[in-house]
Design an enzyme around this catalytic site. Structure first.
Site, PDB file in Angstrom:
ATOM      1  N   ALA A  49       0.859  -1.344  -0.149  1.00 30.25           N
ATOM      2  CA  ALA A  49       0.096   0.084  -0.179  1.00 30.25           C
ATOM      3  C   ALA A  49       0.881   1.205   0.045  1.00 30.25           C
ATOM      4  O   ALA A  49       0.499   2.093  -0.764  1.00 30.25           O
ATOM      5  CB  ALA A  49      -0.854   0.063   1.266  1.00 30.25           C
ATOM      6  N   GLU A  50       2.097   1.353   0.967  1.00 36.28           N
ATOM      7  CA  GLU A  50       3.050   2.451   0.844  1.00 36.28           C
ATOM      8  C   GLU A  50       3.459   2.634  -0.419  1.00 36.28           C
ATOM      9  O   GLU A  50       3.646   3.686  -1.020  1.00 36.28           O
ATOM     10  CB  GLU A  50       3.910   2.190   1.821  1.00 36.28           C
ATOM     11  N   SER A  97       2.251  -5.485 -17.867  1.00 34.48           N
ATOM     12  CA  SER A  97       1.760  -5.346 -16.297  1.00 34.48           C
ATOM     13  C   SER A  97       0.183  -5.028 -16.431  1.00 34.48           C
ATOM     14  O   SER A  97      -0.216  -4.822 -17.671  1.00 34.48           O
ATOM     15  CB  SER A  97       2.667  -3.955 -16.018  1.00 34.48           C
ATOM     16  N   GLU A 133     -10.066 -13.929 -13.576  1.00 36.13           N
ATOM     17  CA  GLU A 133      -9.476 -14.812 -12.802  1.00 36.13           C
ATOM     18  C   GLU A 133      -8.891 -14.356 -11.512  1.00 36.13           C
ATOM     19  O   GLU A 133      -9.008 -13.030 -11.281  1.00 36.13           O
ATOM     20  CB  GLU A 133      -8.020 -15.193 -13.762  1.00 36.13           C
ATOM     21  N   LYS A 135      -5.890 -12.967  -9.146  1.00 37.07           N
ATOM     22  CA  LYS A 135      -4.754 -12.393  -9.451  1.00 37.07           C
ATOM     23  C   LYS A 135      -3.889 -12.983  -8.190  1.00 37.07           C
ATOM     24  O   LYS A 135      -3.776 -12.539  -7.224  1.00 37.07           O
ATOM     25  CB  LYS A 135      -4.878 -10.946  -9.130  1.00 37.07           C
ATOM     26  N   ASP A 137      -0.716 -13.951  -5.882  1.00 36.05           N
ATOM     27  CA  ASP A 137       0.401 -13.086  -5.493  1.00 36.05           C
ATOM     28  C   ASP A 137       1.579 -13.850  -5.303  1.00 36.05           C
ATOM     29  O   ASP A 137       1.828 -14.448  -4.443  1.00 36.05           O
ATOM     30  CB  ASP A 137      -0.040 -12.265  -4.327  1.00 36.05           C
ATOM     31  N   GLU A 193       2.244 -17.784 -12.874  1.00 31.99           N
ATOM     32  CA  GLU A 193       2.645 -17.354 -11.477  1.00 31.99           C
ATOM     33  C   GLU A 193       3.083 -18.521 -10.670  1.00 31.99           C
ATOM     34  O   GLU A 193       2.532 -19.339 -10.425  1.00 31.99           O
ATOM     35  CB  GLU A 193       1.423 -16.544 -10.778  1.00 31.99           C
ATOM     36  N   TYR A 245      -1.518 -18.786 -16.172  1.00 32.35           N
ATOM     37  CA  TYR A 245      -2.688 -17.920 -16.775  1.00 32.35           C
ATOM     38  C   TYR A 245      -2.860 -17.293 -17.999  1.00 32.35           C
ATOM     39  O   TYR A 245      -3.493 -16.231 -18.502  1.00 32.35           O
ATOM     40  CB  TYR A 245      -2.681 -16.689 -15.544  1.00 32.35           C
ATOM     41  N   LYS A 308      -9.942 -10.058 -18.252  1.00 33.30           N
ATOM     42  CA  LYS A 308      -9.304  -9.886 -19.437  1.00 33.30           C
ATOM     43  C   LYS A 308     -10.156 -10.054 -20.506  1.00 33.30           C
ATOM     44  O   LYS A 308     -11.224 -10.984 -20.534  1.00 33.30           O
ATOM     45  CB  LYS A 308      -8.406 -11.094 -19.510  1.00 33.30           C
ATOM     46  N   LYS A 332      -7.788  -4.564  -7.547  1.00 32.49           N
ATOM     47  CA  LYS A 332      -6.945  -4.825  -6.632  1.00 32.49           C
ATOM     48  C   LYS A 332      -7.940  -4.973  -5.299  1.00 32.49           C
ATOM     49  O   LYS A 332      -8.644  -3.928  -4.999  1.00 32.49           O
ATOM     50  CB  LYS A 332      -5.923  -3.664  -6.481  1.00 32.49           C
ATOM     51  N   CYS A 428       9.983 -19.115  34.106  1.00 32.70           N
ATOM     52  CA  CYS A 428       8.837 -19.421  33.323  1.00 32.70           C
ATOM     53  C   CYS A 428       7.573 -18.905  33.484  1.00 32.70           C
ATOM     54  O   CYS A 428       7.030 -18.861  34.655  1.00 32.70           O
ATOM     55  CB  CYS A 428       8.604 -20.969  33.117  1.00 32.70           C
ATOM     56  N   CYS A 431       5.034 -21.659  35.226  1.00 33.02           N
ATOM     57  CA  CYS A 431       5.379 -22.566  36.219  1.00 33.02           C
ATOM     58  C   CYS A 431       6.374 -22.065  37.196  1.00 33.02           C
ATOM     59  O   CYS A 431       6.367 -22.347  38.423  1.00 33.02           O
ATOM     60  CB  CYS A 431       5.686 -23.802  35.879  1.00 33.02           C
ATOM     61  N   CYS A 446      11.956 -23.159  29.168  1.00 30.31           N
ATOM     62  CA  CYS A 446      11.442 -23.642  30.624  1.00 30.31           C
ATOM     63  C   CYS A 446      11.827 -25.101  30.537  1.00 30.31           C
ATOM     64  O   CYS A 446      11.272 -25.913  29.778  1.00 30.31           O
ATOM     65  CB  CYS A 446       9.919 -23.522  30.640  1.00 30.31           C
ATOM     66  N   CYS A 452       5.570 -28.561  33.379  1.00 33.76           N
ATOM     67  CA  CYS A 452       5.007 -27.167  33.358  1.00 33.76           C
ATOM     68  C   CYS A 452       3.725 -27.107  32.611  1.00 33.76           C
ATOM     69  O   CYS A 452       3.301 -27.737  31.908  1.00 33.76           O
ATOM     70  CB  CYS A 452       5.962 -26.287  32.642  1.00 33.76           C
TER      71      CYS A 452
HETATM   72  S1  IVH Z   1      -2.310 -11.577 -16.952  1.00 35.85           S
HETATM   73  C1  IVH Z   1      -1.050  -8.764 -19.649  1.00 35.85           C
HETATM   74  N1  IVH Z   1      -3.225 -13.140 -15.220  1.00 35.85           N
HETATM   75  O1  IVH Z   1      -0.218  -9.691 -12.036  1.00 35.85           O
HETATM   76  C2  IVH Z   1      -1.169  -9.169 -18.406  1.00 35.85           C
HETATM   77  N2  IVH Z   1      -1.569 -11.706 -14.381  1.00 35.85           N
HETATM   78  O2  IVH Z   1       0.333  -6.723 -13.036  1.00 35.85           O
HETATM   79  C3  IVH Z   1      -0.008  -9.924 -18.014  1.00 35.85           C
HETATM   80  N3  IVH Z   1      -0.629 -12.084 -12.023  1.00 35.85           N
HETATM   81  O3  IVH Z   1       2.926  -9.770 -13.769  1.00 35.85           O
HETATM   82  C4  IVH Z   1      -0.469 -10.663 -16.657  1.00 35.85           C
HETATM   83  N4  IVH Z   1      -2.109 -13.536 -11.483  1.00 35.85           N
HETATM   84  O4  IVH Z   1       2.709 -11.584 -12.192  1.00 35.85           O
HETATM   85  C5  IVH Z   1      -2.321 -12.162 -15.294  1.00 35.85           C
HETATM   86  N5  IVH Z   1      -4.275 -14.102 -13.466  1.00 35.85           N
HETATM   87  C6  IVH Z   1      -3.393 -13.383 -13.587  1.00 35.85           C
HETATM   88  C7  IVH Z   1      -2.553 -13.195 -12.827  1.00 35.85           C
HETATM   89  C8  IVH Z   1      -1.417 -12.226 -13.169  1.00 35.85           C
HETATM   90  C9  IVH Z   1      -1.259 -12.799 -11.228  1.00 35.85           C
HETATM   91  C10 IVH Z   1       0.521 -11.040 -11.880  1.00 35.85           C
HETATM   92  C11 IVH Z   1       1.515 -11.357 -12.916  1.00 35.85           C
HETATM   93  C12 IVH Z   1       1.716  -9.946 -13.578  1.00 35.85           C
HETATM   94  C13 IVH Z   1       1.227  -9.138 -12.824  1.00 35.85           C
HETATM   95  C14 IVH Z   1       0.399  -7.964 -13.553  1.00 35.85           C
END
Ligand code: IVH
Length: 690
Positions: A49-50, A97, A133, A135, A137, A193, A245, A308, A332, A428, A431, A446, A452
């Protein structure tokens, strides 16, 4: 009125530009720094988040002052350039991305822009179809198959250039090394992933905590760190998994839809997560909410949902903006981490006697749950992470049910006048017995092991738990009650609970039916296999995996107790330090007494698992190292064991064979030094006849 230092109708003032320039430079440096920590060292110092906030601020500045936007800006790049330990290779097609939507409005806004874009291309559809789908991590990778064979596996890196981690990826059983078709396409690139299941992560952290190692922050970092290990053995030892994916570069095959590509991936044996095609954005939004609702129940971590456009042609026509395809977006979810103040560290005693630190926190909401207590795992962890009372800390629910303190924030660590490092109490807390710390050990414990009350309660809880003896109807509450009533004193008393039948019937909440059920499940637990009993007894460092391996190796508790430290250390996965501790404990009077009482109660102290099969490798000890061309290490081990052999983890003079694959490291060197016969996969198969 327009404030003097922001843009006005005539464009930004000089002063505003100057400030924005300086701030943008500062943000870029900072973001680059965090990119490096995240992508190259897998050791982020700030929360997602930061990080997102920094990036958002820079984006805002750049959109307000477009002249400040450069192609080098982190807003235009994906991650940091890869660290150079692995060969760097260029992706066949860039790994892109995803743009983010934080809520439904942004999702709908994206769809509208996408429609407009397509309309400008002359494409007008009443309704668009999308795949939704999870996402995942984890760590993005590309797998390139040429003529059906896995040629290389590469991390995303900066999206254009990644690191060649083929050898490491080959250790992951879920990654096919060949496409199961007669006429494979000339080129087939799979994207996905790498991740670690929560259950595996949790088990690993528990084991590490128990053995006095610092714990891992979250499954994502562990997965990323494991893939980028120079030691293949280490990668192989980590429970890595794959969700594929999508596809990348293709020759000799094409897909009209993304869902079609996913179906093909699945058919060819790639793990593909649940996905569905939805018509219209309403259904898509509902599906995203659905993923968010399921989030906690999943055994893997997701940080959002990915939407997608299903039609491959439309995806192509929509094009790419910066590094983000217009035809896809990530919804997100809130981060699993939050920042709060650690008010106090309190110490409890764990089931094996170690003092376990717990954090009392300023209450903070993490993904909808208010957190005020969090585990600090163990003493070593607290020292390694330099966590102190009063610190500003990152708290996470990632990878675990129980919240954990990840560590102090950079600001927390740099604060002047911090409290002294926390020290475990000298007595401890349960005990009052003076605590001990053995020489050379990082652990305070302990020593009153079976006496104990704190340890006893934890030991009972562990013994009856699902993973151990699995006694239904005997949970934490009942254990606490029976300890208080004096029905339970030592573990074997569980098996004489029937003596208290009358007294039980007098208790609140217990009737004939429930008491009989409870006694029946206690009775049934006597049939639990030896390895479970071994695990349930709870010797320090014996988790369920070690218990299984020890049971397989020795066949009975008596054989184990008679073994030398050296023999115990020959067990797969058991090092010398642990072997010594096991031998010591099995020699203690109190452990021997307990074992005899459990034996008298009728528990299984010998295995139905045969010590070893009879076969061409009977009596032989083998060590596996490196990556074998056609078998995972587990498969090789199974074959060896089926042929009567034993697999151990370290090479010694007593090792008969070392089976070495690609990228074998120090074990191979040691084998050569000790003149142990080295086999490759083919000669191993020959030896065992198949
Ligand atoms: S599609 C053109 N599908 O999210 C998009 N990415 O910010 C290419 N990720 O680098 C990625 N689950 O590491 C896609 N079901 C999913 C995903 C996924 C995780 C990650 C992946 C990518 C990042 C994109």
């Amino acid at each position: 009125m327009t404030p003097p230092d922001t843009a006005n109708e005539n464009g930004p003032t000089g002063e505003a530009v100057e400030r924005a320039t300086a701030r943008a430079a500062e943000l870029r440096d900072e973001i680059e720094h965090h990119n490096k920590l995240y992508y190259q060292r897998d050791a982020p110092e700030i929360t997602d988040a930061e990080y997102d906030a920094l990036l958002a601020e820079l984006r805002d500045i750049e959109s307000e002052f477009p002249s400040l936007s450069t192609p080098q800006s982190p807003t235009q790049k994906v991650g940091a350039a890869p660290a150079s330990r692995f060969p760097q290779v260029e992706h066949l097609l860039p790994m892109l991305s995803l743009a983010n939507a934080r809520n439904e409005d942004e999702l709908r806004g994206w769809e509208q822009r996408l429609r407009n874009r397509l309309a400008s291309e002359g494409i007008n559809r009443e309704e668009l179809s999308f795949v939704v789908e999870g996402k995942i991590d984890g760590l993005a990778i590309s797998l390139v198959y040429r003529d059906g064979r896995l040629e290389r596996g590469v991390t995303r890196g900066n999206g254009v250039i990644g690191e060649d981690v083929t050898a490491n990826l080959r250790t992951i059983a879920e990654i096919p090394t060949e496409l199961p078709v007669k006429n494979p396409p000339a080129l087939f690139e799979v994207r996905g992933e790498i991740y670690i299941r929560r259950s595996d992560f949790h088990a690993l952290n528990e084991q590490r905590a128990e053995q006095g190692h610092a714990t891992y922050a979250n499954p994502r970092n562990l997965a990323a760190g494991s893939i980028r290990q120079l030691d293949v053995e280490l990668t192989a030892s980590r429970p890595l998994a794959l969700w594929s994916y999508g596809v990348g570069a293709l020759e000799g095959v094409s897909f009209e839809t993304h869902s079609g590509a996913l179906a093909q991936l699945r058919e060819w044996g790639f793990p593909v997560n649940d996905f569905e095609v939805f018509n219209g954005i309403d259904a898509v939004a509902a599906a995203c909410h659905g993923w968010e609702e399921r989030r906690e129940a999943l055994d893997y971590e997701i940080d959002g949902a990915v939407v997608k456009i299903d039609d491959s042609e439309l995806m192509r026509r929509a094009g790419v903006a910066g590094r983000e395809p217009r035809g896809a977006i990530a919804w997100k979810f809130p981060p699993m981490e939050a920042v709060t103040t650690l008010k106090e560290i309190v110490w409890n005693v764990g089931r094996t006697g170690h003092l376990v630190p717990q954090a009392l926190l300023e209450p903070v909401v993490v993904t909808g749950v208010t957190v005020q207590h969090a585990t600090l795992h163990n003493e070593v962890d607290v020292v390694a992470k330099d966590i102190r009372e009063g610190d500003e800390v990152v708290v996470t629910r990632a990878g675990d049910v129980i919240p954990r303190v990840v560590g102090p924030t950079a600001a927390g660590r740099d604060r002047k006048g911090r409290a002294a490092p926390p020290a475990p109490p000298s007595e401890c807390p349960a005990c009052g017995t003076p605590t001990k710390k053995d020489e050379g050990s990082d652990w305070t414990y302990c020593p009153n092991r079976r006496g104990c009350p704190g340890q006893r309660y934890q030991a009972f809880k562990h013994f009856v738990s699902r993973a151990a003896m699995d006694i239904d109807g005997l949970g934490e509450k009942q254990v606490a009650l029976f300890l208080e009533l004096g029905f339970f004193n030592e573990l074997s008393d569980i098996y004489s609970l029937a003596d208290h039948r009358e007294a039980l019937l007098q208790l609140d909440g217990f009737g004939e039916v429930s008491v009989d059920k409870l006694l029946a499940s206690i009775e049934a637990s006597k049939a639990q296999p030896f390895w479970r009993v071994l695990f349930a007894i709870g010797l320090p460092g014996i988790g369920s995996v070690n218990a299984r391996n020890l049971a397989r190796r020795f066949g009975s508790i008596d054989a184990m107790a008679a073994a030398t430290t050296e023999q115990i250390a020959e067990t797969y996965g058991i090092g010398e330090v642990l072997a010594e501790s096991i031998a010591e404990h099995l020699a203690m009077d109190e452990e021997r007494e307990l074992i005899e009482k459990l034996r008298a109660a009728g528990l299984q102290l010998a295995g139905e698992e045969p010590a070893a099969a009879e076969g061409p490798l009977s009596g032989k000890t083998l060590v596996l190292t490196g990556t074998l061309p056609n078998m995972t290490r587990d498969q090789a081990r199974e074959k060896i064991e089926a042929a009567g052999g034993r697999v151990t983890s370290s090479v010694s003079k007593k090792t008969d064979y070392v089976v070495a694959g690609e990228e074998a490291g120090s074990k191979l060197e040691k084998a050569e030094r000790l003149e142990v016969t080295v086999l490759d996969e083919a000669s191993l198969l020959e030896l065992i006849g198949g």
